[in-house]
Design a protein around this motif. Structure first.
Motif, short mmCIF file in Angstrom:
data_model
loop_
_atom_site.label_atom_id
_atom_site.label_comp_id
_atom_site.label_asym_id
_atom_site.label_seq_id
_atom_site.Cartn_x
_atom_site.Cartn_y
_atom_site.Cartn_z
N GLY A 94 17.25 65.48 14.33
CA GLY A 94 17.48 64.55 13.22
C GLY A 94 16.57 63.36 13.30
O GLY A 94 15.36 63.52 13.48
N LEU A 95 17.17 62.17 13.20
CA LEU A 95 16.38 60.94 13.09
C LEU A 95 16.77 59.90 14.13
O LEU A 95 17.96 59.67 14.37
CB LEU A 95 16.57 60.30 11.71
CG LEU A 95 16.08 61.08 10.51
CD1 LEU A 95 16.51 60.39 9.22
CD2 LEU A 95 14.56 61.24 10.55
N MET A 96 15.78 59.27 14.69
CA MET A 96 15.94 58.03 15.43
C MET A 96 15.53 56.95 14.43
O MET A 96 14.43 57.00 13.89
CB MET A 96 14.99 58.03 16.64
CG MET A 96 14.87 56.72 17.35
SD MET A 96 16.35 56.42 18.31
CE MET A 96 16.32 54.66 18.34
N VAL A 97 16.45 56.02 14.14
CA VAL A 97 16.17 54.99 13.15
C VAL A 97 16.29 53.62 13.80
O VAL A 97 17.37 53.22 14.22
CB VAL A 97 17.15 55.07 11.94
CG1 VAL A 97 16.74 54.07 10.87
CG2 VAL A 97 17.19 56.48 11.37
N LEU A 98 15.16 52.93 13.91
CA LEU A 98 15.15 51.55 14.38
C LEU A 98 15.24 50.66 13.15
O LEU A 98 14.48 50.85 12.19
CB LEU A 98 13.86 51.27 15.17
CG LEU A 98 13.62 52.19 16.36
CD1 LEU A 98 12.22 51.95 16.94
CD2 LEU A 98 14.68 51.99 17.42
N VAL A 99 16.17 49.70 13.16
CA VAL A 99 16.48 48.92 11.96
C VAL A 99 16.39 47.43 12.25
O VAL A 99 16.86 46.96 13.29
CB VAL A 99 17.90 49.24 11.45
CG1 VAL A 99 18.24 48.43 10.22
CG2 VAL A 99 18.04 50.71 11.15
N CYS A 100 15.84 46.68 11.28
CA CYS A 100 15.76 45.23 11.39
C CYS A 100 16.13 44.60 10.05
O CYS A 100 15.53 44.92 9.02
CB CYS A 100 14.35 44.80 11.77
SG CYS A 100 14.12 43.01 11.88
N ALA A 101 17.10 43.71 10.07
CA ALA A 101 17.43 42.93 8.87
C ALA A 101 16.53 41.71 8.85
O ALA A 101 16.33 41.04 9.86
CB ALA A 101 18.90 42.52 8.90
N MET A 102 16.00 41.42 7.68
CA MET A 102 15.10 40.27 7.49
C MET A 102 15.86 39.16 6.76
O MET A 102 16.88 39.41 6.11
CB MET A 102 13.89 40.71 6.65
CG MET A 102 13.14 41.91 7.22
SD MET A 102 12.32 41.58 8.77
CE MET A 102 10.99 40.54 8.20
N GLN A 103 15.34 37.94 6.87
CA GLN A 103 15.96 36.82 6.15
C GLN A 103 16.03 37.16 4.66
O GLN A 103 15.09 37.68 4.09
CB GLN A 103 15.13 35.55 6.34
CG GLN A 103 15.27 34.95 7.70
CD GLN A 103 14.50 33.64 7.83
OE1 GLN A 103 14.13 33.01 6.85
NE2 GLN A 103 14.27 33.23 9.05
N GLY A 104 17.18 36.89 4.06
CA GLY A 104 17.36 37.14 2.63
C GLY A 104 17.87 38.53 2.30
O GLY A 104 18.19 38.81 1.15
N ASP A 105 17.94 39.42 3.28
CA ASP A 105 18.44 40.76 3.02
C ASP A 105 19.94 40.72 2.71
O ASP A 105 20.66 39.84 3.17
CB ASP A 105 18.21 41.69 4.22
CG ASP A 105 16.77 42.17 4.33
OD1 ASP A 105 16.01 42.04 3.35
OD2 ASP A 105 16.41 42.69 5.40
N THR A 106 20.38 41.70 1.94
CA THR A 106 21.77 41.80 1.52
C THR A 106 22.30 43.21 1.80
O THR A 106 21.54 44.11 2.18
CB THR A 106 21.90 41.53 0.01
OG1 THR A 106 21.23 42.59 -0.70
CG2 THR A 106 21.31 40.18 -0.39
N GLU A 107 23.59 43.38 1.56
CA GLU A 107 24.19 44.71 1.70
C GLU A 107 23.52 45.70 0.76
O GLU A 107 23.38 46.87 1.10
CB GLU A 107 25.69 44.64 1.41
CG GLU A 107 26.52 44.08 2.55
CD GLU A 107 26.53 42.55 2.62
OE1 GLU A 107 25.90 41.88 1.77
OE2 GLU A 107 27.16 42.02 3.56
N ALA A 108 23.08 45.23 -0.40
CA ALA A 108 22.40 46.12 -1.34
C ALA A 108 21.11 46.66 -0.73
O ALA A 108 20.78 47.84 -0.91
CB ALA A 108 22.11 45.39 -2.66
N ASN A 109 20.38 45.83 0.01
CA ASN A 109 19.17 46.31 0.69
C ASN A 109 19.52 47.37 1.72
O ASN A 109 18.83 48.39 1.84
CB ASN A 109 18.44 45.16 1.39
CG ASN A 109 17.92 44.12 0.45
OD1 ASN A 109 18.40 42.98 0.46
ND2 ASN A 109 16.95 44.46 -0.39
#
Length: 145
Positions: A26-41
């Motif tokens: 499957g997938l290895m997913v590395l994730v980063c939230a940026m300033q201004g990101d929302t649940e919609a993003n």
């Protein structure tokens, strides 16, 4: 939000020597939230990841998604995806979301991805993690929403 997807045959994350999350094909997913990101993003990113056709079909073409192959995902937070390397030799990370926002959006992303029928395991937000994987292909894809 930013994500780095790696098509894997297996992946795992350890904290203090103990496996806390893993996946098979499957997938290895590395994730980063940026300033201004929302649940919609986070939801848009999860939708895109679930539908990304990077797995081979019977003809050997990349036409299948992680959902199509019945694969799983290991989702790990990685604030260093926010690195700004435009000045000097030391990356800056000021574009990353504040830790409380980053945690909330990381967890929201993982739940949204699971909502598409992808079995999801995660790392531990903010922990010193050791990640190992077998990149299949290698196939590595960058996404941003």
């Amino acid at each position: 939000m930013r994500a780095l997807l790696q098509r894997v045959t297996e992946a795992q994350v350890r904290v203090d020597g103990e496996v806390i999350g893993q996946c098979g094909a499957g997938l290895m997913v590395l994730v980063c939230a940026m300033q201004g990101d929302t649940e919609a993003n986070a939801e848009q990113l999860a939708a895109k990841v679930s539908k990304c056709r990077i797995f081979q079909d019977d003809a050997g073409k990349m036409n299948r998604s992680v959902v199509d192959i019945g694969g799983s995902a290991l989702v790990v937070s990685q604030f260093t995806l926010s690195a700004d390397t435009s000045r000097g030799n030391r990356p800056g990370f000021s574009a990353a979301a504040a830790p409380e926002d980053g945690r909330r959006l990381y967890e929201h992303f993982a739940k949204a991805l699971a909502g598409y029928g992808v079995p999801v395991e995660t790392g531990e937000f903010g922990a010193d993690m050791k990640v190992s994987l077998v990149n299949d292909g290698p196939i590595t894809i960058w996404m941003e929403f």
